[in-house]
Motif scaffolding. Structure first.
Motif, mmCIF file in Angstrom:
data_model
loop_
_atom_site.group_PDB
_atom_site.id
_atom_site.type_symbol
_atom_site.label_atom_id
_atom_site.label_comp_id
_atom_site.label_asym_id
_atom_site.label_seq_id
_atom_site.Cartn_x
_atom_site.Cartn_y
_atom_site.Cartn_z
ATOM 1 N N LEU A 1 48.129 35.757 46.782
ATOM 2 C CA LEU A 1 46.962 35.513 45.919
ATOM 3 C C LEU A 1 45.983 36.682 45.998
ATOM 4 O O LEU A 1 45.346 37.034 45.005
ATOM 5 C CB LEU A 1 46.271 34.212 46.326
ATOM 6 C CG LEU A 1 47.055 32.922 46.055
ATOM 7 C CD1 LEU A 1 46.332 31.724 46.655
ATOM 8 C CD2 LEU A 1 47.254 32.717 44.545
ATOM 9 N N SER A 2 45.884 37.284 47.185
ATOM 10 C CA SER A 2 45.012 38.439 47.358
ATOM 11 C C SER A 2 45.495 39.595 46.497
ATOM 12 O O SER A 2 44.695 40.254 45.823
ATOM 13 C CB SER A 2 44.982 38.859 48.836
ATOM 14 O OG SER A 2 44.280 40.070 49.004
ATOM 15 N N TYR A 3 46.824 39.834 46.516
ATOM 16 C CA TYR A 3 47.366 40.924 45.699
ATOM 17 C C TYR A 3 47.171 40.630 44.208
ATOM 18 O O TYR A 3 46.814 41.525 43.430
ATOM 19 C CB TYR A 3 48.845 41.139 45.991
ATOM 20 C CG TYR A 3 49.423 42.264 45.155
ATOM 21 C CD1 TYR A 3 49.204 43.596 45.503
ATOM 22 C CD2 TYR A 3 50.160 41.985 43.993
ATOM 23 C CE1 TYR A 3 49.699 44.627 44.717
ATOM 24 C CE2 TYR A 3 50.654 43.014 43.210
ATOM 25 C CZ TYR A 3 50.415 44.333 43.571
ATOM 26 O OH TYR A 3 50.901 45.348 42.791
ATOM 27 N N SER A 4 47.396 39.387 43.815
ATOM 28 C CA SER A 4 47.232 39.015 42.404
ATOM 29 C C SER A 4 45.780 39.188 41.959
ATOM 30 O O SER A 4 45.519 39.660 40.851
ATOM 31 C CB SER A 4 47.684 37.565 42.188
ATOM 32 O OG SER A 4 49.078 37.443 42.386
ATOM 33 N N ALA A 5 44.845 38.804 42.824
ATOM 34 C CA ALA A 5 43.426 38.956 42.495
ATOM 35 C C ALA A 5 43.064 40.424 42.325
ATOM 36 O O ALA A 5 42.321 40.806 41.409
ATOM 37 C CB ALA A 5 42.563 38.321 43.583
ATOM 38 N N LEU A 6 43.619 41.263 43.185
ATOM 39 C CA LEU A 6 43.320 42.694 43.132
ATOM 40 C C LEU A 6 43.853 43.339 41.857
ATOM 41 O O LEU A 6 43.225 44.252 41.308
ATOM 42 C CB LEU A 6 43.926 43.387 44.364
ATOM 43 C CG LEU A 6 43.642 44.882 44.514
ATOM 44 C CD1 LEU A 6 42.158 45.119 44.799
ATOM 45 C CD2 LEU A 6 44.502 45.479 45.625
ATOM 46 N N THR A 7 45.002 42.869 41.382
ATOM 47 C CA THR A 7 45.672 43.529 40.259
ATOM 48 C C THR A 7 45.420 42.881 38.899
ATOM 49 O O THR A 7 45.690 43.496 37.867
ATOM 50 C CB THR A 7 47.196 43.571 40.502
ATOM 51 O OG1 THR A 7 47.669 42.240 40.789
ATOM 52 C CG2 THR A 7 47.526 44.489 41.661
ATOM 53 N N THR A 8 44.924 41.657 38.897
ATOM 54 C CA THR A 8 44.705 40.979 37.608
ATOM 55 C C THR A 8 43.233 40.798 37.272
ATOM 56 O O THR A 8 42.874 40.714 36.101
ATOM 57 C CB THR A 8 45.399 39.604 37.590
ATOM 58 O OG1 THR A 8 44.889 38.790 38.663
ATOM 59 C CG2 THR A 8 46.903 39.758 37.733
ATOM 60 N N LEU A 9 42.395 40.717 38.289
ATOM 61 C CA LEU A 9 40.951 40.566 38.050
ATOM 62 C C LEU A 9 40.291 41.939 38.154
ATOM 63 O O LEU A 9 40.387 42.596 39.185
ATOM 64 C CB LEU A 9 40.322 39.607 39.058
ATOM 65 C CG LEU A 9 40.873 38.174 39.075
ATOM 66 C CD1 LEU A 9 40.196 37.362 40.175
ATOM 67 C CD2 LEU A 9 40.663 37.497 37.726
ATOM 68 N N ARG A 10 39.665 42.367 37.126
ATOM 69 C CA ARG A 10 39.034 43.675 37.122
ATOM 70 C C ARG A 10 37.594 43.606 37.627
ATOM 71 O O ARG A 10 36.953 42.564 37.571
ATOM 72 C CB ARG A 10 39.050 44.267 35.708
ATOM 73 C CG ARG A 10 40.465 44.509 35.173
ATOM 74 C CD ARG A 10 41.252 45.422 36.114
ATOM 75 N NE ARG A 10 42.642 45.550 35.716
ATOM 76 C CZ ARG A 10 43.556 46.185 36.435
ATOM 77 N NH1 ARG A 10 43.225 46.747 37.588
ATOM 78 N NH2 ARG A 10 44.810 46.261 36.013
ATOM 79 N N GLY A 11 37.122 44.744 38.103
ATOM 80 C CA GLY A 11 35.741 44.809 38.564
ATOM 81 C C GLY A 11 35.585 44.385 40.001
ATOM 82 O O GLY A 11 36.555 44.143 40.732
ATOM 83 N N ILE A 12 34.359 44.260 40.411
ATOM 84 C CA ILE A 12 34.028 43.954 41.799
ATOM 85 C C ILE A 12 34.468 42.555 42.204
ATOM 86 O O ILE A 12 34.777 42.305 43.374
ATOM 87 C CB ILE A 12 32.502 44.136 42.049
ATOM 88 C CG1 ILE A 12 32.194 44.101 43.552
ATOM 89 C CG2 ILE A 12 31.713 43.078 41.285
ATOM 90 C CD1 ILE A 12 32.768 45.262 44.315
ATOM 91 N N SER A 13 34.509 41.626 41.241
ATOM 92 C CA SER A 13 34.898 40.250 41.565
ATOM 93 C C SER A 13 36.329 40.186 42.073
ATOM 94 O O SER A 13 36.634 39.446 43.023
ATOM 95 C CB SER A 13 34.737 39.348 40.335
ATOM 96 O OG SER A 13 35.556 39.801 39.275
#
Length: 470
Positions: A147-159
């Motif tokens: 989930l951490s990797y997915s958040a890093l690669t799919t959610l843009r910006g600081i969030s």
């Protein structure tokens, strides 16, 4: 869209049924192994000590989860709950694997994606996670890493960065080796897809795992020192880097290459290496640099193992490396299989064989020997110790002279017994006392080594005598 959802549900159901069948021995058998006995004893006598030990080990989230569930642990049978939680987590992980590779168009058809998602969840690392009750949160750590990797690669910006950092920290706070599976997701997304490698994304990926490892160092050193004024020596940084590099090839890499063979036979290494090379050749068709990155991800996945002084390549510590090597193995196998006339049969045979091996390893390496071992100790205690005896019970242990049946016939935990470990006796004897309604007491340190006598009103149970009865 409705058809996709319906088809995915059927696939998820299939994955769940297959994994429940393969791992059925862990919840259909009542047993405990090694640290399970310490956990069982501490849960009933001093639950707070569980949390302290895990904080000292750099795993505060793991300690918190174990502490919370300790209030539900009162017998050997209750440990089944933890193993069921682990299997349930693995089902979720297999579904997540399938969704991940489908969303990123990895592998060429649904059948390969299903077989891939199922068979990698049957590796020895996962067998240990599900068979050993105290490992129940480790699969959750892998889910958090994904989930951490997915958040890093799919959610843009600081969030996206903040959420990824939070999830990877939580993953490391459960178990450091499984948190490194973050790199397995990066490997799949980078090396198993046809898309062009983006340097910025690679930098972000390695920066995030570096942040996670930095947080792991804080969790292992700073927090224990702050809370308890001490740290564990096994998390010390090694100065013998050359020695650890040699160790990497002899232990972790060898174990990972063997895939499903816990006996680590030479034939398994040769066959597996052949398919891995074919898999790497297949990966190179999308760019030769992806082969180099595959090696880089593999080495990076065991970086914590290479940096610390501890040099035991247990299956639970090499899960990230195993996932990468077995992925290359499966890609090579799929490539060859597609050229065979009866490829559908081979595709069906693979998960059946892997599932059978997993169930067999668990029965022969965990449930059966642990049940027999506890029965031997129970018989010895009830024979030697009178029911109304109210003195103290001790355990004489000399690991160098234990009978051969106490020696592991396979690598790592498979086939090992608990009575050769000094921290297990208290939990085992305490359980016998409860079940048989006996009155003996256990001292703070019940294990005696050598030929020393016990003090005062006491009885000694000898490990050699117990195990020799088999």
């Amino acid at each position: 869209m409705t058809n996709i959802v319906c088809n995915n549900f059927k696939i998820y159901f299939l994955l769940a049924v297959a994994l429940l069948a393969s791992y059925s021995p862990v919840f259909l058998s009542s047993y405990a192994f090694s640290d399970d006995w310490y956990y069982l004893f501490s849960s009933q006598t001093d639950p707070a000590s569980i949390f302290k030990w895990d904080v000292l080990s750099g795993r505060p989230a793991y300690g918190g989860l174990r502490y919370l569930l300790s209030f539900f642990i009162s017998s050997v049978d209750s440990l089944i709950l933890l193993r069921l939680l682990s299997v349930s987590s693995l089902i979720i992980l297999s579904c997540y694997f399938y969704k991940f590779i489908s969303d990123r168009n990895i592998l060429k058809n649904t059948l390969q994606r299903v077989i891939f998602s199922l068979t990698i969840c049957l590796l020895p690392s996962f067998q240990v996670f599900n068979s050993w009750s105290v490992c129940f949160p480790f699969v959750t750590s892998i889910i958090l890493a994904g989930l951490s990797y997915s958040a890093l690669t799919t959610l843009r910006g600081i969030s996206g960065i903040m959420l990824s950092a939070l999830l990877i920290t939580f993953s490391f706070a459960i178990y450091q080796p499984t948190a490194m599976c973050f790199l397995f997701f990066a490997f799949m997304d980078t090396c198993l897809t046809s898309r062009k490698i983006e340097k910025k994304e690679l930098i972000r990926t390695f920066a995030m795992i570096f942040f996670g490892m930095l947080m792991a160092l804080v969790l292992a050193k700073a927090i224990p020192l702050l809370l308890f004024g001490e740290t564990l020596s096994r998390s010390n940084i090694t100065i013998d880097l050359i020695g650890k590099i040699k160790w990497f090839f002899v232990e972790p890499l060898k174990n990972a290459i063997c895939n499903y063979d816990t006996g680590r036979k030479a034939l398994s290494i040769i066959i597996s290496l052949g398919f891995i090379l074919i898999g790497l050749k297949n990966i190179s068709e999308n760019g030769k640099e992806k082969v180099f990155l595959s090696f880089l991800f593999s080495v990076a996945a065991v970086t914590p193992n290479l940096l610390v002084t501890e040099s035991w390549a247990a299956y639970r510590t090499i899960s990230a490396l195993s996932l990468i090597t077995t992925s290359c193995f499966l890609i090579g196998l799929f490539f060859i299989n597609d050229k065979i006339k009866y490829s559908q049969f081979i595709y069906l045979l693979l998960p059946v064989a892997a599932g059978w091996l997993a169930a067999s390893n668990i029965k022969e390496g965990f449930s059966s020997p642990q049940q027999k071992e506890y029965a031997l100790l129970q018989a010895e205690i009830t024979k030697v110790v009178p029911k109304d005896f109210d003195g103290t019970l001790y355990y004489r242990l000399n690991t160098e002279n234990l009978p051969k049946i106490a020696k592991s016939s396979k690598y790592d935990e498979f086939g090992s017994l608990s009575l050769g470990m000094p921290w297990t006796f208290a939990g085992m004897a305490y359980t016998v006392k409860k079940e048989a309604g006996m009155n003996f007491t256990l001292p703070e340190s019940p294990v005696i080594t050598g030929n020393d006598n016990c003090p005062g009103k006491c009885i000694i149970i000898d490990a050699q005598s117990v195990l020799a009865m088999k």
